[in-house]
Design an enzyme around this catalytic site. Structure first.
Site, PDB file in Angstrom:
ATOM      1  N   THR A  55     -11.837 -10.671  -1.616  1.00  0.00           N
ATOM      2  CA  THR A  55     -11.496  -9.343  -2.122  1.00  0.00           C
ATOM      3  C   THR A  55     -10.431  -9.481  -3.205  1.00  0.00           C
ATOM      4  O   THR A  55      -9.425 -10.162  -3.032  1.00  0.00           O
ATOM      5  CB  THR A  55     -11.070  -8.372  -0.998  1.00  0.00           C
ATOM      6  OG1 THR A  55     -11.042  -7.053  -1.534  1.00  0.00           O
ATOM      7  CG2 THR A  55      -9.710  -8.706  -0.384  1.00  0.00           C
TER       8      THR A  55
ATOM      9  N   CYS B 193      -2.646  -2.249  -1.703  1.00  0.00           N
ATOM     10  CA  CYS B 193      -3.647  -2.270  -0.624  1.00  0.00           C
ATOM     11  C   CYS B 193      -3.436  -3.493   0.272  1.00  0.00           C
ATOM     12  O   CYS B 193      -2.746  -4.436  -0.110  1.00  0.00           O
ATOM     13  CB  CYS B 193      -5.057  -2.348  -1.202  1.00  0.00           C
ATOM     14  SG  CYS B 193      -5.534  -1.000  -2.285  1.00  0.00           S
TER      15      CYS B 193
ATOM     16  N   HIS C   4     -10.630  -4.275   3.117  1.00  0.00           N
ATOM     17  CA  HIS C   4      -9.679  -3.966   2.035  1.00  0.00           C
ATOM     18  C   HIS C   4      -9.375  -2.471   2.110  1.00  0.00           C
ATOM     19  O   HIS C   4     -10.170  -1.654   1.669  1.00  0.00           O
ATOM     20  CB  HIS C   4     -10.317  -4.326   0.690  1.00  0.00           C
ATOM     21  CG  HIS C   4      -9.451  -4.117  -0.513  1.00  0.00           C
ATOM     22  ND1 HIS C   4      -9.541  -4.918  -1.635  1.00  0.00           N
ATOM     23  CD2 HIS C   4      -8.484  -3.208  -0.803  1.00  0.00           C
ATOM     24  CE1 HIS C   4      -8.675  -4.507  -2.554  1.00  0.00           C
ATOM     25  NE2 HIS C   4      -8.038  -3.451  -2.067  1.00  0.00           N
TER      26      HIS C   4
END
Lengths: 164, 284
Positions: free
Chosen positions: A28, A34, A51
């Site tokens: 990711t 995040c 994610h």
């Protein structure tokens, strides 16, 4: 060598992907504030990455129903449920988190990187799950990788690899 | 050391702002602007007319009825939305390129710009008095100066910028580091370019001041600051800098944004952003 035929799964923002194919890599990109959660069971050869973008789903329950992986408190349970469905066992899962970037030099009203980190720690603590390794905070961008089978987990930032 | 003017001259102002969009902007942003003025701005430009009608009848416009004329498009969708579409198209053509010095792959600057534009749209629904299209345009164009620094600034000087940004101690934001190394930053370059495009002064100022700390902000500048932050929070335009940007509490207070509201707006932005990208043929 089979490695060239193996898939590389890319996990977008507010998404998750799992695999039970040894040698496949899940990645990711663009982890800023995040959080990327990587879990892996070496016995069942099952792993995945989530994610998520925001900590709590109660700010928008409709969005949480549409996109549960957008929020930590709905995405993390979903990642584990899906891993169990694929044969993983809680006691075998190795858990790694990365991301939660924030600006340490400035006051941040939103503090979203820190709050994203806190919700993950809180959920794992409540559910008696150990975080095996984490690399959170700081302002740096991170790209998180997980290799199924070996369970190798690492992130890259500014071209450098850091094993977790 | 390169000057701001040399940099802009060296890179060249990218594709002058489309004349039709400028005329439409004048009609839309004018207090006396009418449907007739908006239609007149577009209807003699065949290429734009075709493009607007194609978009007006696509899923991304949200129209449920067939739209056959520019007049119908203006009445049903509004001049502001048509203008936003034209600006977004132009910006895509201009910004859709890799900027390795910022850690931006092919579409990253454009994606960040679109995310900020979408965030501005969400903010406009929340913040009274900011839904006039200025905020959207300013948010969409706020980082256009990076295009010039990324393609025109000497590589050695940009390396020094990133050395400062990534310093173990006393790390600076990208904007602060650019200013220290070059004497100006992407906000100054962006303001210069947009000023040359003769866009309204509110947009020029918002671009020039979108990294200013403190001070009394006007609605458009505050909105751009918040939209820029929200675009990063949804993961668009992280680049080398990472999060490198805080949400100013004073801005949040002036925009009446609580943490919960901001989170809700980020969630809405992420969903809408994905829809917009899909309408351009690329997902998040």
């Amino acid at each position: 060598m089979q490695a060239t035929n193996l898939m590389k799964h890319i996990v977008g923002v507010s998404d998750m992907k799992l695999s039970k194919t040894s040698g496949e890599v899940i990645v990711t990109h663009a982890l800023g504030s995040c959080i990327g959660v990587a879990i892996h069971d070496p016995v069942a050869c099952v792993g995945g990455i989530l994610h998520y973008m925001l900590p709590r789903s109660n700010v928008d329950p409709d969005k949480a129903r549409q996109k549960p992986c957008m929020f930590g408190d709905t995405g993390i349970p979903l990642l584990f449920q899906e891993a169990y469905r694929l044969g993983a066992a809680k006691e075998n899962l190795r858990v790694v988190i990365a991301g939660g970037a924030q600006v340490f030099a400035q006051k941040d009203f939103f503090d979203i990187g820190k709050r994203n980190t806190v919700i993950a720690r809180k959920i794992f603590w409540k559910n008696k799950v150990m975080i095996a390794a984490e690399h959170v905070g700081d302002h740096i961008p991170r790209t998180l990788f997980l290799e199924i089978g070996s369970g190798d987990t690492w992130f890259t930032s500014h071209g450098e690899r850091v094993d977790l | 050391m390169i000057s701001l003017q040399q940099l802009v001259r060296r890179a060249g102002v990218p594709r002058a702002f489309p004349a039709t969009a400028t005329k439409l902007a004048a009609a839309v942003w004018s207090e006396k602007g009418s449907v007739k003025d908006a239609v007149a701005a577009i209807e003699y430009d065949q290429a734009v007319t075709a493009d607007v009608l194609k978009w007006a009848n696509s899923a991304s416009s949200g129209s449920t009825r067939k739209i056959a004329t520019i007049r119908e498009a203006v009445i049903r969708l509004g001049g502001v939305r048509i203008l936003e579409h034209l600006i977004a198209r132009h910006v895509r053509g201009t910004m859709n390129r890799a900027l390795p010095v910022y850690g931006y792959a092919g579409q990253d600057l454009w994606r960040h710009s679109v995310a900020a534009g979408v965030a501005a749209g969400e903010l406009a629904r929340h913040v009274p008095g900011s839904s006039d299209g200025l905020l959207f345009t300013a948010a969409l164009l706020h980082d256009i100066g990076k295009l010039f620094l990324g393609t025109g600034a000497p590589a050695a000087e940009m390396e020094n910028v990133w050395r400062l940004v990534n310093a173990d101690t006393g790390a600076q934001t990208c904007e602060q580091a650019e200013r220290e190394v070059l004497g100006f930053s992407h906000v100054d370059v962006g303001a210069e370019v947009v000023s040359a495009w003769r866009l309204p002064e509110e947009i020029v100022e918002a671009i020039r001041r979108h990294h200013d700390a403190g001070g009394e902000g006007d609605r458009v500048t505050d909105g751009v600051k918040a939209a820029n932050f929200m675009a990063r929070a949804v993961g668009a335009g992280i680049g080398h800098e990472g999060m490198g940007l805080a949400m100013d509490g004073a801005v949040a207070q002036r925009l009446r944004l609580s943490r919960d509201t901001l989170e809700k707006l980020c969630a809405a932005t992420a969903v809408k952003f994905n829809e917009v990208l899909q309408s351009y043929g690329s997902g998040v």
